[in-house]
Design an enzyme around this catalytic site. Structure first.
Site, PDB file in Angstrom:
ATOM      1  N   GLY A   1       4.980   2.443   1.343  1.00  0.00           N
ATOM      2  CA  GLY A   1       5.926   3.329   0.677  1.00  0.00           C
ATOM      3  C   GLY A   1       6.335   4.466   1.596  1.00  0.00           C
ATOM      4  O   GLY A   1       7.525   4.772   1.740  1.00  0.00           O
ATOM      5  N   ASP A   2       5.341   5.080   2.259  1.00  0.00           N
ATOM      6  CA  ASP A   2       5.622   6.201   3.166  1.00  0.00           C
ATOM      7  C   ASP A   2       6.497   5.731   4.327  1.00  0.00           C
ATOM      8  O   ASP A   2       7.455   6.394   4.729  1.00  0.00           O
ATOM      9  CB  ASP A   2       4.321   6.790   3.726  1.00  0.00           C
ATOM     10  CG  ASP A   2       3.500   7.451   2.632  1.00  0.00           C
ATOM     11  OD1 ASP A   2       4.071   7.729   1.553  1.00  0.00           O
ATOM     12  OD2 ASP A   2       2.289   7.679   2.846  1.00  0.00           O
TER      13      ASP A   2
ATOM     14  N   SER B   1       0.836  -1.201   0.000  1.00  0.00           N
ATOM     15  CA  SER B   1       0.000   0.000   0.000  1.00  0.00           C
ATOM     16  C   SER B   1       0.870   1.251   0.000  1.00  0.00           C
ATOM     17  O   SER B   1       2.084   1.187   0.197  1.00  0.00           O
ATOM     18  CB  SER B   1      -0.880   0.014   1.251  1.00  0.00           C
ATOM     19  OG  SER B   1      -0.066   0.255   2.384  1.00  0.00           O
ATOM     20  N   LYS B   2       0.204   2.374  -0.210  1.00  0.00           N
ATOM     21  CA  LYS B   2       0.900   3.658  -0.180  1.00  0.00           C
ATOM     22  C   LYS B   2       1.578   3.838   1.182  1.00  0.00           C
ATOM     23  O   LYS B   2       2.665   4.403   1.273  1.00  0.00           O
ATOM     24  CB  LYS B   2      -0.114   4.774  -0.431  1.00  0.00           C
ATOM     25  CG  LYS B   2       0.433   6.150  -0.113  1.00  0.00           C
ATOM     26  CD  LYS B   2      -0.443   7.235  -0.669  1.00  0.00           C
ATOM     27  CE  LYS B   2      -0.350   8.533   0.109  1.00  0.00           C
ATOM     28  NZ  LYS B   2       0.998   8.938   0.505  1.00  0.00           N
ATOM     29  N   ARG B   3       0.904   3.345   2.220  1.00  0.00           N
ATOM     30  CA  ARG B   3       1.475   3.492   3.569  1.00  0.00           C
ATOM     31  C   ARG B   3       2.835   2.779   3.704  1.00  0.00           C
ATOM     32  O   ARG B   3       3.730   3.264   4.377  1.00  0.00           O
ATOM     33  CB  ARG B   3       0.497   2.979   4.632  1.00  0.00           C
ATOM     34  CG  ARG B   3       0.227   4.046   5.683  1.00  0.00           C
ATOM     35  CD  ARG B   3      -0.927   3.702   6.588  1.00  0.00           C
ATOM     36  NE  ARG B   3      -2.157   3.474   5.860  1.00  0.00           N
ATOM     37  CZ  ARG B   3      -2.961   2.422   6.059  1.00  0.00           C
ATOM     38  NH1 ARG B   3      -2.652   1.510   6.952  1.00  0.00           N
ATOM     39  NH2 ARG B   3      -4.076   2.309   5.371  1.00  0.00           N
TER      40      ARG B   3
END
Ligand code: GLU
Length: 508
Positions: free
Chosen positions: A267-268, A263-265
């Site tokens: 990546g963050d 998920s994008k999370r």
């Protein structure tokens, strides 16, 4: 190959935000298969859910594929004879098929309000609108003719639901997973059309368009596998079995740790992009990282993604797109999820930087040079790139590794100074300046011979001199071979840097 047999595949994103890298991988597999089969690669924008529509998302998708070098043969921009390629522009076509299903009694009209549905969900555990419950609901199957006439008279809002018969084994033939058999009793009577916006839902629009656009293969993410039996059912209801596309459901992209979907999370949290291009959310203004802006080469991204869920059957990981097209096969797509390995992405990018010509790299480095007010010629920048690219994973690294070629150091790394700049160093460097001044042939090789001879004949310490020399040139203990640096920056600049070092280091 005649037209009837031509492979036609589509990538069908919903423009609800930036395109996740998993979506890019899906599109890539569609592309590889289409090209291998001399077929068509089509972009279809599935924008019937107006509530989820996000400004700029469609443009983002087109831009991403332009950057990646995966052009569509048909689509909103490419055109084509099966258009329009945006579902919002095809509204009128869907109504026909809704009516067809209603007339065949394969679908029915339902009037249940949101409150009524909620109440039912509270009343019945795991409530599902299907053969076992539909007669308890308010629809054209359960209501009397008079009741229905009254509702039509009042213009009551309604939805159309597909009528799934219970207890039938539905077979989905999947090119990756083989035969997947699902009993129809677990399916619900999905809404296929809403009167409120006069729009079909995903399920109807998706299969109608696959049919009308003559799609032969539906290659998409595993998350759509649960929809496939319903789609097969609907194909049957519409009498389209003969032209039903073949399915291939691709494995999920997993978190680097392997537990759950990337998920994008993630990546963050781990500091890497999960989107091809940078994206600024139009409402929150939140910025998501992109591979392009983070210094990736599109070919490296394509190569890296191709191997997340497919293997070419040999150990060679670096492949041209033509090799991938040649070798692609569903047999070698894995059924289980592919762990996202960011270190591997970096490794690929490093490799591709080595294969890319200095000229092409220069074009990508130029904006960074400009940002740093560097006006060096292309020729000079290319020479710098040739010397530092083997240390670069990203375009940005070319600057980090080579900035001192463009601007003399204004400060000197403290630790290095402590270690490398001794009391007698200025005196040695002053002598070195004289040696350098005397060199006529300023090639790297000749300088090296002359300087080393001077060091030896004066019984100086090689390491000591060379390390101080580097510190004066670079400002730190990094960079390529010293005489490659001096040969490129030139005699004058070399001498100036040595002098400045004598004048400034340890002089505060
Ligand atoms: N619109 C769906 C999506 O956003 C398409 C799924 C499919 O390919 O059928 O991915």
């Amino acid at each position: 190959m005649n037209n009837k047999d031509q492979v036609r595949v589509r990538f069908a994103p919903s423009p609800t935000g930036p395109l996740h890298i998993g979506g890019v991988r899906t599109a890539l597999y569609n592309y590889l298969f289409a090209k291998q089969q001399e077929g068509k690669f089509i972009l279809r924008i599935e924008d019937t859910d107006s509530k989820r529509f996000v400004e700029g998302a469609e443009e983002y998708i087109e831009e991403a594929f332009n950057w990646l070098g995966l052009p569509f043969d048909e689509g909103p921009t490419a055109g084509g004879k099966y258009g329009p390629y945006r579902q919002s522009e095809r509204k009128d076509m869907y109504r026909l098929y809704v009516n067809k299903l209603l007339n065949a009694e394969a679908a029915y009209i339902a009037y249940d309000t949101a409150e009524e549905l909620d109440a039912k969900r509270k009343e019945i555990n795991n409530f599902q609108y299907d053969a076992s419950t539909r007669m308890q609901m308010r629809n054209s199957l359960s209501l009397s003719k008079e009741e229905i006439e009254e509702l039509i008279e009042k213009d009551a809002p309604y939805v159309v639901r597909i009528k799934v018969d219970p207890n039938i084994d539905i077979t989905v033939n999947d090119l990756i997973r083989g035969e997947v058999i699902i009993n129809s009793s677990i399916l619900d009577d999905k809404v296929i059309f809403k009167s409120s916006d006069q729009l079909p839902t995903y399920h109807l629009a998706n299969i109608v368009d696959d049919h009308l656009m003559r799609i032969t293969h539906v290659i998409r993410g595993e998350e759509w596998l649960p929809s496939a039996p319903l789609h097969v059912w609907m194909y049957k209801c519409l009498g389209w079995e003969d032209t039903m596309p073949q399915f291939a459901h691709l494995p999920l992209l997993l978190k680097p740790e392997g537990n759950g979907k990337l998920s994008k999370r993630d990546g963050d949290r781990l500091g890497f992009p999960v989107f091809p291009l940078e994206w600024t959310d139009p409402t929150s203004k939140e910025i998501s990282l992109g591979y392009r802006e983070n210094g990736y080469l599109p070919k490296a991204v394509v190569n890296f993604l191709a191997l997340l869920g497919w293997n070419p059957g040999h150990d060679e990981e670096i492949m041209t797109i033509d090799q991938m097209i040649d070798l692609f096969s569903f047999d070698r797509c894995s059924k289980s999820g592919a762990k996202f390995d960011y270190e591997k992405a970096k490794w690929f990018n490093h490799q591709y930087i080595q294969f890319t010509s200095d000229k092409d790299l220069e074009k990508q480095l130029r904006p960074i040079l400009e940002k740093n007010n560097v006006t060096a010629s292309e020729e000079y920048a290319e020479k710098v790139i040739a010397l530092v690219k083997n240390r670069a994973n990203f375009i940005e690294d070319l600057w980090e590794q080579g900035n001192f070629f463009f601007e003399a150091p204004i400060e000197y790394d403290e630790k290095t100074v402590k270690k490398r700049w001794k009391e007698d160093t200025p005196q040695h460097i002053a002598q070195l300046i004289e040696v350098i001044e005397s060199i006529a042939d300023f090639s790297s090789e000749n300088q090296e011979t002359v300087v080393k001879k001077w060091i030896a004949s004066n019984q100086l310490h090689m390491g000591k001199i060379m390390n101080a020399f580097r510190l004066a040139l670079v400002g730190a203990s990094k960079g390529p071979h010293i005489f490659d640096i001096t040969a490129l920056i030139g005699k004058q600049e070399t001498i100036e840097r040595l002098q400045r070092a004598i004048e400034t280091i340890n002089k505060e």
